[in-house]
Scaffold this motif. Sequence first.
Motif, mmCIF file in Angstrom:
data_model
loop_
_atom_site.group_PDB
_atom_site.id
_atom_site.type_symbol
_atom_site.label_atom_id
_atom_site.label_comp_id
_atom_site.label_asym_id
_atom_site.label_seq_id
_atom_site.Cartn_x
_atom_site.Cartn_y
_atom_site.Cartn_z
ATOM 1 N N GLN A 1 0.838 -1.193 0.000
ATOM 2 C CA GLN A 1 0.000 0.000 0.000
ATOM 3 C C GLN A 1 0.876 1.246 0.000
ATOM 4 N N SER A 2 1.714 1.336 -1.015
ATOM 5 C CA SER A 2 2.664 2.448 -1.061
ATOM 6 C C SER A 2 2.089 3.772 -1.564
ATOM 7 N N PRO A 3 0.951 3.792 -2.297
ATOM 8 C CA PRO A 3 0.509 5.076 -2.846
ATOM 9 C C PRO A 3 0.166 6.124 -1.783
ATOM 10 N N ALA A 47 3.476 6.923 -5.834
ATOM 11 C CA ALA A 47 3.723 5.606 -5.252
ATOM 12 C C ALA A 47 5.223 5.371 -5.119
ATOM 13 N N ARG A 51 8.770 -0.381 -4.281
ATOM 14 C CA ARG A 51 7.847 -1.519 -4.245
ATOM 15 C C ARG A 51 7.720 -2.076 -5.654
ATOM 16 N N THR A 53 5.355 -3.429 -7.260
ATOM 17 C CA THR A 53 4.069 -3.214 -7.942
ATOM 18 C C THR A 53 3.581 -1.771 -7.810
ATOM 19 N N TYR A 54 4.509 -0.831 -7.672
ATOM 20 C CA TYR A 54 4.094 0.545 -7.399
ATOM 21 C C TYR A 54 3.254 1.162 -8.511
ATOM 22 N N GLU A 56 1.243 -0.453 -10.647
ATOM 23 C CA GLU A 56 -0.060 -1.099 -10.577
ATOM 24 C C GLU A 56 -0.845 -0.610 -9.363
ATOM 25 N N ASP A 57 -0.164 -0.462 -8.215
ATOM 26 C CA ASP A 57 -0.828 0.011 -7.006
ATOM 27 C C ASP A 57 -1.379 1.423 -7.200
ATOM 28 N N SER A 60 -4.305 1.438 -9.589
ATOM 29 C CA SER A 60 -5.522 0.956 -8.929
ATOM 30 C C SER A 60 -6.173 2.078 -8.123
#
Length: 134
Positions: A1-3, A47, A51, A53-54, A56-57, A60
Amino acid sequence: QSPKIVVIQNPETIKEFSAWNRSYFPIDVPEDMDPFYGAKTLLIVLADSERPTYVEDGSSVLAVLVNAAHAVGVGSCWIHRAREEFASDKGKELLKEWGIPETYEGIGHVVLGYPDMDAPEPLPRKEDYIHYVD
């Protein structure tokens, strides 16, 4: 949950960000063109690039913001060029000013407001957009 979501509602600040965003257009556009469509609220999604998947996160988060806005009757639009903005020296300086680590990258913007027009009918989807598999 980096964003992280940065919220800007000051009209003058939004105008500054609009001009900055416009400067990254791949084509020449008129000086009075507003890539944020006169929106009253600007959300910037960032983000942490450390990470895996930054992107993609962050994407999203942008998609959920647009859907959530629609659900409560607010107009919205996903706007690009945050990556270019926050890769710049100015962007890095803003991250520092906001207390956000320099590993954060711009993923996108969402503008919010109440449209002053009826939304046009959507264009038909291209024929091969959906593939059905039995």
